[in-house]
Design an enzyme around this catalytic site. Structure first.
Site, PDB file in Angstrom:
ATOM      1  N   LYS A  60     -52.106 -31.123   0.635  1.00 26.62           N
ATOM      2  CA  LYS A  60     -51.865 -29.579   0.692  1.00 26.62           C
ATOM      3  C   LYS A  60     -53.220 -29.082   0.936  1.00 26.62           C
ATOM      4  CE  LYS A  60     -47.578 -29.983  -1.817  1.00 26.62           C
ATOM      5  NZ  LYS A  60     -46.872 -29.666  -3.132  1.00 26.62           N
TER       6      LYS A  60
ATOM      7  N   GLN B  42     -47.985 -28.278  -9.398  1.00 18.37           N
ATOM      8  CA  GLN B  42     -47.310 -29.538  -8.782  1.00 18.37           C
ATOM      9  C   GLN B  42     -46.576 -30.297 -10.041  1.00 18.37           C
ATOM     10  OE1 GLN B  42     -47.813 -30.895  -5.687  1.00 18.37           O
ATOM     11  NE2 GLN B  42     -46.432 -32.177  -6.159  1.00 18.37           N
TER      12      GLN B  42
ATOM     13  N   ASP C  44     -44.312 -21.690  -3.788  1.00 18.11           N
ATOM     14  CA  ASP C  44     -43.376 -22.965  -3.703  1.00 18.11           C
ATOM     15  C   ASP C  44     -41.820 -22.566  -3.561  1.00 18.11           C
ATOM     16  OD1 ASP C  44     -44.261 -25.516  -3.692  1.00 18.11           O
ATOM     17  OD2 ASP C  44     -44.739 -25.557  -5.651  1.00 18.11           O
TER      18      ASP C  44
END
Ligand code: NDP
Length: 295
Positions: free
Chosen positions: A58, A102, A125
């Site tokens: 990412k 994460q 997200d």
């Protein structure tokens, strides 16, 4: 029943490259208006190998499209309240457009509490209930990265979805459930008749065999076999697993939820693992961050 032997790849590397080229152009416009580039932060807790690989990818993708990225690492011993404090700090950081924490988190930390603590305006997200609610109602917001990436993948390769029967295997909050909602929405891609299945579904194979579009998000390596797939189906494999493989330099190989070699010849289109849904998830995250920077 006819068996298809040639299939085309839903190649996530090709689709994500095309979208990222568009993002690069838009970054230039946003930067000219705001005087700074879009900025994404990623919080990585502990040193779990797979999570580190995802976060590194990412961060690398941010650099490629000209975003600023910040990697914030904390040990697996961090307390829940320390992590919540960090989330609040990031919520209030005016230099940050969006951030992700994460997953998975260490067992002593309640993932739901952390997700709820993230400011929905920075939730790139798309996991916060406010963004999920906006998705259900078709209101503007951040779509969850993996299902949104699958829509971009289908669109890129011109897969027609209207009127098709889409079967989603798995009902997690981050993949299966939002995927089923997005495929049933009145939009393109969308307008499918959707069946969502899970571990309590009976005779799964008889349901998956009805799918024009099959989206397995099960989390079980090579679970979907050829006898579970209708000839000519479009298969989008969400699963990603490291399987020990001494013949590989890194000691493992990646496989999906689908037995690719036996399923692919039955499909019209199929996404590979790696190089299918994975790059699309990252590209969605970039799209959400760009959107955050444009607001
Ligand atoms: P979860 O473990 O949260 O959910 C798995 C789902 O599969 C559950 O709903 C479960 O049902 C269902 N399931 C389990 N066993 C069966 C079975 N035998 N028959 C039918 N359904 C079953 O996983 P995620 O949704 O988070 O992830 C799924 C996969 O996708 C994983 O491999 C993950 O690594 C991968 N992934 C990949 C991403 C990418 O970018 N490529 C991003 C996110 C995930 P029940 O609810 O009844 O338990």
């Amino acid at each position: 029943m006819s068996t298809i032997t040639t299939y085309e790849l839903l190649d996530g590397k090709i689709a994500s490259r095309a979208v990222q080229e568009r993002i690069i152009r838009e970054v230039a416009e946003v930067t000219a208006i705001r005087g700074r580039v879009p900025h994404l932060a990623a919080v990585l807790i502990g040193a779990d190998g797979a999570s580190r690989t995802y976060v590194d990818a990412k961060v690398k993708a941010c650099e490629k499209v000209g975003f600023r990225s910040t990697l914030i690492e904390r040990s697996a011993e961090i307390t829940e309240s320390e992590l919540l404090d960090l989330v609040r700090t990031l919520n209030n950081d005016p230099d940050l457009d969006g951030f992700i924490v994460q997953l998975p988190l260490p067992k002593h930390i309640d993932e739901e509490k952390v997700t709820l603590a993230i400011d929905p305006r920075k939730d790139v997200d798309g996991f916060h209930p406010e963004n999920l609610g906006r998705m259900v109602l078709g209101l503007p917001g951040y779509l969850p990265a993996t299902p949104a990436g699958i829509l971009v993948l289908l669109k890129h390769f011109g897969i027609k979805t209207a009127g098709k029967h889409c079967v989603v295997v798995g009902r997690s909050n981050i993949v299966g459930t939002p995927m089923s909602i997005l495929m049933s929405r009145n939009s393109e891609p969308g307008n499918c008749t959707v069946t969502i299945t899970h571990s309590r579904s009976k005779d799964l194979a008889s349901i998956t065999r009805q799918a024009d579009i099959l989206i397995p998000a099960i989390g079980k390596p090579e679970f979907i076999s050829a006898d579970m797939v209708k000839p000519g189906a479009v298969v989008v494999d969400v699963g990603i697993h490291r399987i020990e493989d001494a013949s590989k330099k890194r000691g493992y190989r990646l496989v999906g939820d689908v037995k690719f070699d036996e399923v692919a010849p039955k499909c019209s289109w199929i996404s590979p693992v790696p190089g299918g849904v994975g790059p699309m998830t990252i590209t969605s995250l970039l799209l959400n961050t760009l959107k955050a920077a444009q607001i």
